[in-house]
Design a protein around this motif. Structure first.
Motif, PDB file in Angstrom:
ATOM      1  N   MET A   1      29.279 -79.394  19.603  1.00  0.00           N
ATOM      2  CA  MET A   1      28.748 -79.009  18.297  1.00  0.00           C
ATOM      3  C   MET A   1      29.786 -79.235  17.200  1.00  0.00           C
ATOM      4  O   MET A   1      29.445 -79.708  16.128  1.00  0.00           O
ATOM      5  CB  MET A   1      28.323 -77.535  18.364  1.00  0.00           C
ATOM      6  CG  MET A   1      27.682 -77.044  17.117  1.00  0.00           C
ATOM      7  SD  MET A   1      26.128 -77.877  16.858  1.00  0.00           S
ATOM      8  CE  MET A   1      25.458 -76.930  15.566  1.00  0.00           C
ATOM      9  N   LYS A   2      31.030 -78.883  17.490  1.00  0.00           N
ATOM     10  CA  LYS A   2      32.063 -79.047  16.471  1.00  0.00           C
ATOM     11  C   LYS A   2      32.373 -80.520  16.242  1.00  0.00           C
ATOM     12  O   LYS A   2      32.725 -80.894  15.126  1.00  0.00           O
ATOM     13  CB  LYS A   2      33.306 -78.258  16.848  1.00  0.00           C
ATOM     14  CG  LYS A   2      33.084 -76.769  16.727  1.00  0.00           C
ATOM     15  CD  LYS A   2      34.365 -76.027  16.602  1.00  0.00           C
ATOM     16  CE  LYS A   2      34.055 -74.562  16.391  1.00  0.00           C
ATOM     17  NZ  LYS A   2      35.131 -73.853  15.783  1.00  0.00           N
ATOM     18  N   THR A   3      32.225 -81.351  17.257  1.00  0.00           N
ATOM     19  CA  THR A   3      32.439 -82.790  17.080  1.00  0.00           C
ATOM     20  C   THR A   3      31.381 -83.362  16.144  1.00  0.00           C
ATOM     21  O   THR A   3      31.696 -84.183  15.277  1.00  0.00           O
ATOM     22  CB  THR A   3      32.399 -83.516  18.441  1.00  0.00           C
ATOM     23  OG1 THR A   3      33.379 -82.946  19.296  1.00  0.00           O
ATOM     24  CG2 THR A   3      32.652 -84.990  18.274  1.00  0.00           C
ATOM     25  N   LEU A   4      30.153 -82.934  16.311  1.00  0.00           N
ATOM     26  CA  LEU A   4      29.071 -83.379  15.434  1.00  0.00           C
ATOM     27  C   LEU A   4      29.326 -82.914  13.993  1.00  0.00           C
ATOM     28  O   LEU A   4      29.116 -83.679  13.045  1.00  0.00           O
ATOM     29  CB  LEU A   4      27.733 -82.836  15.929  1.00  0.00           C
ATOM     30  CG  LEU A   4      26.503 -83.249  15.147  1.00  0.00           C
ATOM     31  CD1 LEU A   4      26.318 -84.756  15.192  1.00  0.00           C
ATOM     32  CD2 LEU A   4      25.284 -82.550  15.693  1.00  0.00           C
ATOM     33  N   ALA A   5      29.801 -81.692  13.829  1.00  0.00           N
ATOM     34  CA  ALA A   5      30.119 -81.181  12.496  1.00  0.00           C
ATOM     35  C   ALA A   5      31.270 -81.976  11.876  1.00  0.00           C
ATOM     36  O   ALA A   5      31.266 -82.237  10.671  1.00  0.00           O
ATOM     37  CB  ALA A   5      30.466 -79.701  12.562  1.00  0.00           C
ATOM     38  N   LEU A   6      32.239 -82.365  12.693  1.00  0.00           N
ATOM     39  CA  LEU A   6      33.363 -83.161  12.194  1.00  0.00           C
ATOM     40  C   LEU A   6      32.878 -84.519  11.688  1.00  0.00           C
ATOM     41  O   LEU A   6      33.234 -84.947  10.585  1.00  0.00           O
ATOM     42  CB  LEU A   6      34.404 -83.344  13.306  1.00  0.00           C
ATOM     43  CG  LEU A   6      35.586 -84.243  12.970  1.00  0.00           C
ATOM     44  CD1 LEU A   6      36.476 -83.574  11.943  1.00  0.00           C
ATOM     45  CD2 LEU A   6      36.369 -84.570  14.227  1.00  0.00           C
ATOM     46  N   ILE A   7      32.042 -85.183  12.461  1.00  0.00           N
ATOM     47  CA  ILE A   7      31.527 -86.500  12.067  1.00  0.00           C
ATOM     48  C   ILE A   7      30.651 -86.379  10.822  1.00  0.00           C
ATOM     49  O   ILE A   7      30.785 -87.159   9.877  1.00  0.00           O
ATOM     50  CB  ILE A   7      30.757 -87.142  13.236  1.00  0.00           C
ATOM     51  CG1 ILE A   7      31.729 -87.466  14.369  1.00  0.00           C
ATOM     52  CG2 ILE A   7      30.009 -88.387  12.782  1.00  0.00           C
ATOM     53  CD1 ILE A   7      31.061 -87.841  15.673  1.00  0.00           C
ATOM     54  N   ALA A   8      29.759 -85.391  10.812  1.00  0.00           N
ATOM     55  CA  ALA A   8      28.893 -85.183   9.649  1.00  0.00           C
ATOM     56  C   ALA A   8      29.723 -84.839   8.414  1.00  0.00           C
ATOM     57  O   ALA A   8      29.434 -85.323   7.309  1.00  0.00           O
ATOM     58  CB  ALA A   8      27.880 -84.081   9.937  1.00  0.00           C
ATOM     59  N   GLY A   9      30.758 -84.026   8.589  1.00  0.00           N
ATOM     60  CA  GLY A   9      31.621 -83.657   7.470  1.00  0.00           C
ATOM     61  C   GLY A   9      32.335 -84.860   6.889  1.00  0.00           C
ATOM     62  O   GLY A   9      32.439 -85.014   5.672  1.00  0.00           O
ATOM     63  N   LEU A  10      32.844 -85.723   7.763  1.00  0.00           N
ATOM     64  CA  LEU A  10      33.516 -86.941   7.284  1.00  0.00           C
ATOM     65  C   LEU A  10      32.561 -87.843   6.518  1.00  0.00           C
ATOM     66  O   LEU A  10      32.906 -88.369   5.453  1.00  0.00           O
ATOM     67  CB  LEU A  10      34.117 -87.704   8.462  1.00  0.00           C
ATOM     68  CG  LEU A  10      35.371 -87.114   9.084  1.00  0.00           C
ATOM     69  CD1 LEU A  10      35.732 -87.846  10.366  1.00  0.00           C
ATOM     70  CD2 LEU A  10      36.518 -87.147   8.097  1.00  0.00           C
ATOM     71  N   LEU A  11      31.357 -88.017   7.062  1.00  0.00           N
ATOM     72  CA  LEU A  11      30.373 -88.863   6.378  1.00  0.00           C
ATOM     73  C   LEU A  11      29.956 -88.270   5.034  1.00  0.00           C
ATOM     74  O   LEU A  11      29.878 -88.993   4.025  1.00  0.00           O
ATOM     75  CB  LEU A  11      29.147 -89.066   7.268  1.00  0.00           C
ATOM     76  CG  LEU A  11      29.333 -90.001   8.449  1.00  0.00           C
ATOM     77  CD1 LEU A  11      28.106 -89.976   9.351  1.00  0.00           C
ATOM     78  CD2 LEU A  11      29.626 -91.412   7.975  1.00  0.00           C
ATOM     79  N   LEU A  12      29.674 -86.972   5.011  1.00  0.00           N
ATOM     80  CA  LEU A  12      29.276 -86.337   3.754  1.00  0.00           C
ATOM     81  C   LEU A  12      30.393 -86.392   2.719  1.00  0.00           C
ATOM     82  O   LEU A  12      30.126 -86.636   1.535  1.00  0.00           O
ATOM     83  CB  LEU A  12      28.850 -84.897   4.002  1.00  0.00           C
ATOM     84  CG  LEU A  12      27.481 -84.707   4.635  1.00  0.00           C
ATOM     85  CD1 LEU A  12      27.276 -83.260   5.038  1.00  0.00           C
ATOM     86  CD2 LEU A  12      26.383 -85.168   3.704  1.00  0.00           C
ATOM     87  N   LEU A  13      31.621 -86.177   3.151  1.00  0.00           N
ATOM     88  CA  LEU A  13      32.745 -86.247   2.229  1.00  0.00           C
ATOM     89  C   LEU A  13      32.896 -87.655   1.661  1.00  0.00           C
ATOM     90  O   LEU A  13      33.042 -87.836   0.445  1.00  0.00           O
ATOM     91  CB  LEU A  13      34.034 -85.807   2.924  1.00  0.00           C
ATOM     92  CG  LEU A  13      35.295 -85.787   2.073  1.00  0.00           C
ATOM     93  CD1 LEU A  13      35.164 -84.767   0.953  1.00  0.00           C
ATOM     94  CD2 LEU A  13      36.502 -85.466   2.934  1.00  0.00           C
ATOM     95  N   ALA A  14      32.807 -88.666   2.525  1.00  0.00           N
ATOM     96  CA  ALA A  14      32.949 -90.054   2.074  1.00  0.00           C
ATOM     97  C   ALA A  14      31.831 -90.448   1.121  1.00  0.00           C
ATOM     98  O   ALA A  14      32.079 -91.021   0.053  1.00  0.00           O
ATOM     99  CB  ALA A  14      32.985 -90.990   3.274  1.00  0.00           C
TER     100      ALA A  14
END
Length: 62
Positions: free
Chosen positions: A1-14
């Motif tokens: 779950m935290k890996t998915l949040a990390l990837i989503a966070g990076l994409l949203l930030l970018a």
């Protein structure tokens, strides 16, 4: 779950920073984009980037 949040966070930030850059006129790519120099996209982009940063923060907590 935290890996998915990390990837989503990076994409949203970018994407949020891209939208804010386009809205402020700093990033003029692609040339046919409707978001170029439209101030409302600076606000939307910073909001999206803030959500991405919050997801990144949450995903990096123990």
């Amino acid at each position: 779950m935290k890996t998915l949040a990390l990837i989503a966070g990076l994409l949203l930030l970018a994407f949020g920073l891209l939208f804010a850059g386009q809205g402020s006129g700093i990033i003029l790519w692609p040339a046919s984009s409707f978001m170029l120099a439209a101030r409302v996209w600076v606000v939307y982009g910073l909001g999206i980037a803030a959500v991405g940063a919050a997801l990144l923060w949450w995903s990096r907590r123990r």
